[in-house]
Design a protein around this motif. Structure first.
Motif, PDB file in Angstrom:
ATOM      1  N   PHE B 290      29.501   9.154 -40.286  1.00 46.44           N
ATOM      2  CA  PHE B 290      30.948   9.279 -40.067  1.00 46.44           C
ATOM      3  C   PHE B 290      31.292  10.617 -39.431  1.00 46.44           C
ATOM      4  O   PHE B 290      32.218  10.727 -38.654  1.00 46.44           O
ATOM      5  CB  PHE B 290      31.673   9.134 -41.408  1.00 46.44           C
ATOM      6  CG  PHE B 290      33.161   9.182 -41.280  1.00 46.44           C
ATOM      7  CD1 PHE B 290      33.859   8.082 -40.798  1.00 46.44           C
ATOM      8  CD2 PHE B 290      33.873  10.319 -41.619  1.00 46.44           C
ATOM      9  CE1 PHE B 290      35.231   8.114 -40.655  1.00 46.44           C
ATOM     10  CE2 PHE B 290      35.244  10.363 -41.474  1.00 46.44           C
ATOM     11  CZ  PHE B 290      35.933   9.256 -40.993  1.00 46.44           C
ATOM     12  N   PHE B 291      30.529  11.647 -39.790  1.00 42.10           N
ATOM     13  CA  PHE B 291      30.767  12.992 -39.248  1.00 42.10           C
ATOM     14  C   PHE B 291      29.419  13.634 -38.946  1.00 42.10           C
ATOM     15  O   PHE B 291      28.467  13.475 -39.711  1.00 42.10           O
ATOM     16  CB  PHE B 291      31.513  13.853 -40.272  1.00 42.10           C
ATOM     17  CG  PHE B 291      31.582  15.328 -39.918  1.00 42.10           C
ATOM     18  CD1 PHE B 291      32.525  15.806 -39.018  1.00 42.10           C
ATOM     19  CD2 PHE B 291      30.679  16.232 -40.463  1.00 42.10           C
ATOM     20  CE1 PHE B 291      32.574  17.156 -38.683  1.00 42.10           C
ATOM     21  CE2 PHE B 291      30.723  17.580 -40.123  1.00 42.10           C
ATOM     22  CZ  PHE B 291      31.675  18.044 -39.228  1.00 42.10           C
ATOM     23  N   ALA B 292      29.357  14.336 -37.830  1.00 40.67           N
ATOM     24  CA  ALA B 292      28.120  15.043 -37.480  1.00 40.67           C
ATOM     25  C   ALA B 292      28.466  16.437 -36.981  1.00 40.67           C
ATOM     26  O   ALA B 292      29.321  16.586 -36.101  1.00 40.67           O
ATOM     27  CB  ALA B 292      27.352  14.282 -36.408  1.00 40.67           C
ATOM     28  N   ALA B 303      27.737  20.884 -44.559  1.00 39.33           N
ATOM     29  CA  ALA B 303      27.671  19.417 -44.509  1.00 39.33           C
ATOM     30  C   ALA B 303      27.346  19.038 -43.069  1.00 39.33           C
ATOM     31  O   ALA B 303      28.229  18.936 -42.224  1.00 39.33           O
ATOM     32  CB  ALA B 303      28.998  18.821 -44.938  1.00 39.33           C
ATOM     33  N   VAL B 304      26.072  18.860 -42.770  1.00 38.60           N
ATOM     34  CA  VAL B 304      25.643  18.598 -41.397  1.00 38.60           C
ATOM     35  C   VAL B 304      26.011  17.169 -40.994  1.00 38.60           C
ATOM     36  O   VAL B 304      26.426  16.914 -39.867  1.00 38.60           O
ATOM     37  CB  VAL B 304      24.120  18.823 -41.257  1.00 38.60           C
ATOM     38  CG1 VAL B 304      23.676  18.563 -39.819  1.00 38.60           C
ATOM     39  CG2 VAL B 304      23.752  20.247 -41.673  1.00 38.60           C
ATOM     40  N   PHE B 305      25.853  16.255 -41.929  1.00 37.18           N
ATOM     41  CA  PHE B 305      26.270  14.864 -41.702  1.00 37.18           C
ATOM     42  C   PHE B 305      27.094  14.414 -42.900  1.00 37.18           C
ATOM     43  O   PHE B 305      26.881  14.876 -44.027  1.00 37.18           O
ATOM     44  CB  PHE B 305      25.056  13.933 -41.573  1.00 37.18           C
ATOM     45  CG  PHE B 305      24.140  14.301 -40.436  1.00 37.18           C
ATOM     46  CD1 PHE B 305      24.441  13.911 -39.133  1.00 37.18           C
ATOM     47  CD2 PHE B 305      22.982  15.030 -40.662  1.00 37.18           C
ATOM     48  CE1 PHE B 305      23.601  14.257 -38.083  1.00 37.18           C
ATOM     49  CE2 PHE B 305      22.134  15.378 -39.617  1.00 37.18           C
ATOM     50  CZ  PHE B 305      22.444  14.993 -38.326  1.00 37.18           C
ATOM     51  N   LYS B 306      28.031  13.511 -42.621  1.00 35.50           N
ATOM     52  CA  LYS B 306      28.716  12.827 -43.720  1.00 35.50           C
ATOM     53  C   LYS B 306      28.538  11.328 -43.478  1.00 35.50           C
ATOM     54  O   LYS B 306      28.847  10.827 -42.385  1.00 35.50           O
ATOM     55  CB  LYS B 306      30.197  13.194 -43.765  1.00 35.50           C
ATOM     56  CG  LYS B 306      30.422  14.629 -44.244  1.00 35.50           C
ATOM     57  CD  LYS B 306      31.895  14.937 -44.408  1.00 35.50           C
ATOM     58  CE  LYS B 306      32.077  16.375 -44.881  1.00 35.50           C
ATOM     59  NZ  LYS B 306      33.497  16.751 -44.995  1.00 35.50           N
ATOM     60  N   LEU B 307      28.029  10.664 -44.498  1.00 39.04           N
ATOM     61  CA  LEU B 307      27.697   9.253 -44.360  1.00 39.04           C
ATOM     62  C   LEU B 307      28.652   8.399 -45.180  1.00 39.04           C
ATOM     63  O   LEU B 307      29.080   8.788 -46.273  1.00 39.04           O
ATOM     64  CB  LEU B 307      26.263   8.990 -44.838  1.00 39.04           C
ATOM     65  CG  LEU B 307      25.142   9.813 -44.203  1.00 39.04           C
ATOM     66  CD1 LEU B 307      23.795   9.344 -44.739  1.00 39.04           C
ATOM     67  CD2 LEU B 307      25.170   9.710 -42.683  1.00 39.04           C
ATOM     68  N   LEU B 308      28.913   7.230 -44.622  1.00 43.62           N
ATOM     69  CA  LEU B 308      29.709   6.247 -45.338  1.00 43.62           C
ATOM     70  C   LEU B 308      28.773   5.115 -45.737  1.00 43.62           C
ATOM     71  O   LEU B 308      28.114   4.510 -44.879  1.00 43.62           O
ATOM     72  CB  LEU B 308      30.830   5.726 -44.430  1.00 43.62           C
ATOM     73  CG  LEU B 308      31.803   4.750 -45.068  1.00 43.62           C
ATOM     74  CD1 LEU B 308      32.524   5.388 -46.253  1.00 43.62           C
ATOM     75  CD2 LEU B 308      32.817   4.293 -44.032  1.00 43.62           C
TER      76      LEU B 308
END
Lengths: 315, 318
Positions: B290-292, B303-308
């Motif tokens: 979701f976010f990179a 927070a390098v990545f945020k996953l859903l």
């Protein structure tokens, strides 16, 4: 004893460390603790001289120390070292990141480490120096939510003014709000101006800190006198002067002066034309406790704060 | 379209500070769109300018309802953008921390008050927002949970996601929060970029706004707008952050909207001196990025990545 409050590696061969210096008697002391915090904003330096003076006096009189004194001169070390108000790299106001989160981002983690380290203090002083634009007389600002607990302590801090302000949701992310909410009495001191040192103010506040330490039984009795501050609790007592036009502000009065209605506080001038664009005057009798230092102003820039009714005991 | 100056402050050394608006239609205050508030929000001003171009074209073809007013404000802060500074030039204050503003207060409070007075009565408000951490998002609508948020209306954008966020103390002075308090349906639209231009992301957000206009009956019959698509609604607390433990140079292997499997290598950090891998970042679950994070250097705890987690229902135009 130098101690690490927070520590994180930076990308290129450097460690970001928030440090404190702890002073306590050889026997460990009586368990009472005062924490003096400053440098959350990297451009506010007045607290550096206070920390220096507190440390120096303890070093010169170690036999008087009964409890623990923790000095935190640089909560935002990267900011201080790079003449940056916020946290460099993030352009964030560190005093809007509390209480932080241990598992959060770098900024949140640092904030959480500071809060965790301060817990257990009997008193915390968070020393600020306004900003680079305004000069302030030594004052303590208290959120009305914490008035009852903080007022007796603030009265002993040797400042000129105690300003009780209304609760503001945004201020819930400040260090002081977090600590007070956690039960650590925390006084916010504002004095002087950003990027400068005012030795007289450092002397005054240092005196107040040792007086408070004496009251808290951290410092052996020394009969340290303190002044009685003016207390302002009614928001209508404070008048704000804002620049009505953009230009160069030249002050005509110094902070701490008593004003009569109509006194010229300063002028805004136009260097192109030689015109005085506006003259700013006191709307009533009062005490000038904030005055603008930085000359360039936009329409709306804060010029002065005036406390209505001249105080008899200030100065 | 009427081009007008909404707010102005004379300056001594620079040109006057001006906030310009582009107004379509007259009558019911249907929608206000705000672009950049900070000086580095290039994607936001770009998307807004492209929206103005699309609306102008639709208006020229007679496809906008004349009794519905749309106001688009590409920039609330030209003074900062023109000197590539994120916040207000003289005092570094953030206009999006000054709402609802104060007309007798400091400069950015006056700007906020001056603008808010003209946009608070719109039924719907959209802001192209940016995040303080450098990174790319899946296109989404973000709303604060104030009790006034209107999730059903947010679905009209047809963007892949609707994110609900419990406001923090500092959010209470943002435009989005105050719009909601003044009973405007407020939506923050996030895309893939902030300080770079991403055409695809801009196009998707504009298409989303046109879908919204169609659903709201602001577009006439005949205007081409895709029908709304299903959005997945979740709170930001449901996102799982993959954090760096160390600091270094980031090499990302996946971008936003990519589906990843548990245990998949998402990226790694390199030592800035010796170039060796010092940390690998793996997906802790099956999900979608979701976010990179998008900058070359990464700090520890980022927070390098945020996953859903889980499958996403949306199969959009990619």
């Amino acid at each position: 004893m130098m101690m690490t409050v927070a520590c994180l590696p930076l990308p290129v061969d450097e460690t970001l460390e928030i440090k404190k210096n702890r002073f306590c008697p050889g026997n460990g002391g009586n368990g009472r603790r005062i924490s003096v915090v400053t440098g959350i904003h990297g451009d506010e330096l007045e607290g550096q001289l206070v920390c220096f003076q507190v440390a120096k006096r303890i070093r010169e009189n170690p036999e008087r120390l009964l409890g623990t004194v923790d000095l935190y001169p640089a909560i935002n070390p990267l900011g201080i070292d790079s003449v940056t108000r916020g946290i460099p790299g993030f352009d964030l106001d560190m005093n809007r990141t509390f209480p932080g989160a241990m598992e959060g981002s770098l900024t949140e983690h640092l904030a959480a480490c500071v809060v965790q380290d301060l817990v257990g203090s009997d008193l915390c002083l968070d020393i600020h120096a306004s900003n680079i634009y305004l000069t302030e007389i030594p004052q303590i600002r208290i959120n009305e939510l914490h008035r009852e607990k903080l007022m007796p302590l603030a009265m002993e801090a040797n400042v000129d003014l105690i300003w009780v302000h209304g609760a503001n949701t945004v201020l819930e992310s400040t260090l002081a709000h977090s600590m007070n909410s956690l039960g650590v009495p925390t006084l916010v001191v504002e004095m002087g101006v950003g990027m400068r040192l005012t030795p007289a103010y450092a002397d005054q506040l240092t005196q107040g800190i040792f007086h408070l330490m004496e009251r808290l039984r951290i410092w052996k009795e020394e009969e340290i006198p303190v002044r009685t501050p003016v207390v302002s609790e009614d928001p209508d007592e404070v008048t704000y002067l804002n620049a009505p036009v953009s230009g160069i502000f030249q002050k005509k009065k110094n902070h701490g002066e008593h004003l009569k209605k109509g006194d010229e506080v300063g002028i805004v001038l136009n260097p192109y034309t030689g015109e005085v664009l506006t003259s700013m005057t006191a709307p009533g009798d009062g005490w000038l406790f904030t005055i603008r230092e930085y000359p360039v102003v936009d329409e709306g820039s804060l010029i002065a704060r005036i406390l209505r009714e001249p105080p008899g005991c200030a100065g | 379209m009427e081009k007008e100056i909404l707010f102005q402050i004379p300056s001594l050394y620079r040109d006057d500070f001006r906030i310009r608006g582009y107004r379509f239609g007259q009558g019911k205050k249907a929608l206000c769109v705000v672009g950049s508030m900070r000086g580095n929000e290039y994607q936001q001003i770009y998307t807004c300018s492209q929206l103005v171009a699309r609306l102008k074209e639709l208006e020229g073809r007679g496809l906008l309802k004349e009794d519905q007013e749309i106001l688009v404000i590409p920039s609330l802060n030209p003074s900062s953008m023109n000197i590539e500074k994120r916040f207000w030039p003289t005092d570094n204050s953030d206009i999006n921390r000054m709402f609802p503003g104060y007309s007798l207060g400091e400069t950015t409070q006056r700007i906020a008050a001056g603008v808010f007075g003209q946009i608070k009565d719109f039924e719907n408000g959209i802001q192209f927002a940016s995040f303080y951490m450098p990174g790319k998002f899946s296109p989404h609508v973000r709303m604060m949970k104030t009790g006034y948020e209107n999730v059903e209306k947010a679905r009209e954008f047809g963007l892949p996601y609707i994110v609900l966020r419990v406001p923090k103390p500092y959010d209470t002075t943002t435009l989005n929060y105050n719009w909601q308090i003044w009973e405007t349906n407020a939506f923050s639209l996030y895309g893939a970029a902030t300080d770079t231009i991403d055409e695809e992301s801009a196009r998707r957000l504009i298409d989303g706004i046109l879908r919204f206009l169609a659903s709201e009956g602001i577009l006439k019959e005949g205007a081409q707008a895709d029908p709304p698509r299903e959005s997945r609604v979740f709170t930001d607390r449901e996102l799982l952050a993959v954090r760096s433990r160390k600091s270094g140079i980031l090499k990302s292997l996946v971008g936003v909207e990519v589906k990843v499997a548990q245990g998949q290598l998402l990226g790694y950090l390199l030592d800035t001196g010796e170039g060796r891998r010092i940390e690998e970042l793996y997906a802790p679950l099956d999900g979608t990025v979701f976010f990179a994070h998008s900058k070359p250097l990464v700090y520890a705890n980022t927070a390098v990545f945020k996953l859903l987690a889980g499958e996403e229902p949306f199969r959009g135009e990619r």
